[in-house]
Design a protein around this motif. Structure first.
Motif, short mmCIF file in Angstrom:
data_model
loop_
_atom_site.label_atom_id
_atom_site.label_comp_id
_atom_site.label_asym_id
_atom_site.label_seq_id
_atom_site.Cartn_x
_atom_site.Cartn_y
_atom_site.Cartn_z
N VAL A 1 0.87 -1.18 0.00
CA VAL A 1 0.00 0.00 0.00
C VAL A 1 0.90 1.23 0.00
O VAL A 1 1.76 1.37 0.89
CB VAL A 1 -0.93 0.04 1.24
N ILE A 2 0.73 2.08 -0.99
CA ILE A 2 1.53 3.31 -1.09
C ILE A 2 0.58 4.50 -1.03
O ILE A 2 -0.41 4.54 -1.76
CB ILE A 2 2.33 3.37 -2.42
N THR A 3 0.87 5.45 -0.16
CA THR A 3 0.04 6.65 -0.07
C THR A 3 0.88 7.86 -0.48
O THR A 3 2.00 8.03 0.00
CB THR A 3 -0.53 6.81 1.36
N VAL A 4 0.32 8.64 -1.39
CA VAL A 4 1.01 9.84 -1.86
C VAL A 4 0.69 10.98 -0.89
O VAL A 4 -0.42 11.48 -0.85
CB VAL A 4 0.58 10.21 -3.30
N SER A 5 1.69 11.36 -0.12
CA SER A 5 1.51 12.42 0.87
C SER A 5 2.09 13.70 0.28
O SER A 5 2.06 13.91 -0.93
CB SER A 5 2.21 12.03 2.18
N SER A 6 2.65 14.55 1.13
CA SER A 6 3.21 15.81 0.66
C SER A 6 4.22 16.32 1.67
O SER A 6 4.04 16.14 2.87
CB SER A 6 2.09 16.83 0.49
N GLY A 7 5.25 16.99 1.18
CA GLY A 7 6.23 17.60 2.08
C GLY A 7 5.62 18.70 2.91
O GLY A 7 6.17 19.12 3.93
N GLY A 8 4.43 19.16 2.50
CA GLY A 8 3.72 20.17 3.28
C GLY A 8 3.43 19.71 4.70
O GLY A 8 3.30 20.52 5.61
N MET A 9 3.34 18.38 4.87
CA MET A 9 3.02 17.86 6.21
C MET A 9 4.14 18.15 7.22
O MET A 9 3.92 18.12 8.43
CB MET A 9 2.70 16.36 6.15
N LEU A 10 5.32 18.49 6.71
CA LEU A 10 6.46 18.78 7.61
C LEU A 10 6.23 20.02 8.47
O LEU A 10 6.86 20.19 9.50
CB LEU A 10 7.75 18.94 6.80
N VAL A 11 5.30 20.89 8.05
CA VAL A 11 5.03 22.09 8.86
C VAL A 11 3.89 21.86 9.85
O VAL A 11 3.50 22.76 10.58
CB VAL A 11 4.72 23.34 7.98
N GLN A 12 3.35 20.64 9.87
CA GLN A 12 2.19 20.37 10.72
C GLN A 12 2.48 19.29 11.77
O GLN A 12 3.07 18.26 11.46
CB GLN A 12 1.02 19.89 9.85
N LYS A 13 2.02 19.55 12.98
CA LYS A 13 2.02 18.54 14.04
C LYS A 13 0.63 17.90 14.03
O LYS A 13 -0.36 18.58 13.80
CB LYS A 13 2.29 19.22 15.39
N LEU A 14 0.57 16.60 14.29
CA LEU A 14 -0.72 15.91 14.32
C LEU A 14 -1.65 16.56 15.34
O LEU A 14 -1.28 16.77 16.49
CB LEU A 14 -0.51 14.43 14.68
#
Length: 320
Positions: free
Chosen positions: A171-184
């Motif tokens: 299973v491969i999910t295409v995420s984004s480097g944008g997530m690096l600025v976000q904390k869960l």
């Protein structure tokens, strides 16, 4: 803190996410990793009618894989299918119409797919949505959350039994480097509080996808899970959702094929399957899911909370 995160992220982006950065990284790629025959293996790709999804479908079809294109728009999907068949000579390309933001329909689609098909080797969660303003679906769920997170969760969870029966499941999910600025953040999953900033909401969803991948990898150990960042890619979605960014960076953006390279590598290469499950990739390499000193780490309690919230929401819309 967010100023530091955004500056550090942009600096990283300029050095690592551009077309030039891809060309530099590709010098270390092992060519024979992608010299594989995929005859007899089947791949489901969401959002496969344009951009990274279509480029991934094209590359996999060229190697003889059976493609299940899961798309929202029938006309665009059929047009893309015709292109793929014409260019690859592979007729094993099937179109399925599904809007991932329609939660109940995601369940129904997955259940009917399992009844019709006996095998699925690889699921590629590629479809995504950036909204300019908050909108809800017919079920009362915030639309981009329904598409980017809950839809991905339901589709993946529902197809796990079929994947587990198939050889070498991934299973491969295409995420984004944008997530690096976000904390869960699990306290505002549907962006009901505060000002709605579509790009930041999307980045939060991409962080959630990373956590989801890590958690699913722990519980389903016979499937190889991975999540990846394609870099900054020139796609219709980017042009529509972030016109200013697209305009200013246009010359530096990657082609959809360059963006899809790591997706394809994760989906088909033996090399990818030898790496640990649940990791985050960029340009065929495992990379950190956090920027240095950005304080975006979350506790395992918070991560488990995300999974139980998704499970509860998913069950609410499960057809009986």
């Amino acid at each position: 803190m967010s100023l530091y995160r955004n500056s550090a992220w942009f600096l990283k982006g300029v050095t690592e996410f551009t077309r030039k950065a891809f060309l530099a990284a590709s010098k270390r790629f092992v060519e024979k990793d992608l010299e594989v025959s995929l005859a007899g293996r089947s791949f489901m790709i969401t959002g496969a009618n344009s951009g990274i999804g279509k480029a991934s479908a094209m590359a996999i079809a060229k190697r003889g894989g059976t493609i299940h294109m899961v798309c929202r728009n029938k006309d665009k999907a059929e047009e893309a299918r015709a292109d793929i068949v014409k260019e690859t000579g592979n007729k094993e390309v099937y179109v399925h119409i599904l809007d991932l933001s329609e939660t109940k329909k995601v369940w129904e689609f997955a259940e009917s797919f399992k009844r019709k098909y006996k095998t699925l080797n690889v699921l590629i969660n590629n479809a995504g949505s950036i909204m300019s303003q908050r909108d809800v679906n017919a079920e009362g769920l915030e639309k981009s959350f329904a598409t980017n997170v809950l839809g991905v969760y339901i589709l993946t969870k529902s197809l796990i039994p079929l994947l587990e029966k198939s050889p070498d499941p991934r299973v491969i999910t295409v995420s984004s480097g944008g997530m690096l600025v976000q904390k869960l953040r699990t306290g505002n999953l549907q962006s009901e509080r505060g000002r709605y900033d579509g790009t930041m909401v999307y980045a939060q969803h991409k962080r959630q996808q990373v956590v989801m991948t890590e958690q699913l990898a722990k519980t389903h150990t016979n499937i190889h899970f991975s999540v990846m960042h394609p870099g900054w890619v020139d796609t219709p979605a980017v042009a529509n959702a972030m016109p200013d960014f697209h305009q200013s960076m246009k010359e530096s953006l990657r082609t959809p094929e360059q963006g899809a390279d790591t997706v394809v590598w994760l989906a088909v290469s033996e090399a990818a399957a030898t790496n640990p499950s649940g990791r985050f990739y960029q340009d065929r390499k495992m990379v950190s899911t956090h920027l240095p000193l950005a304080w975006t780490h979350s506790s395992s309690l918070e991560e488990q909370k995300l999974m139980s919230l998704l499970e509860d929401l998913a069950k609410t819309f499960q057809p009986h």
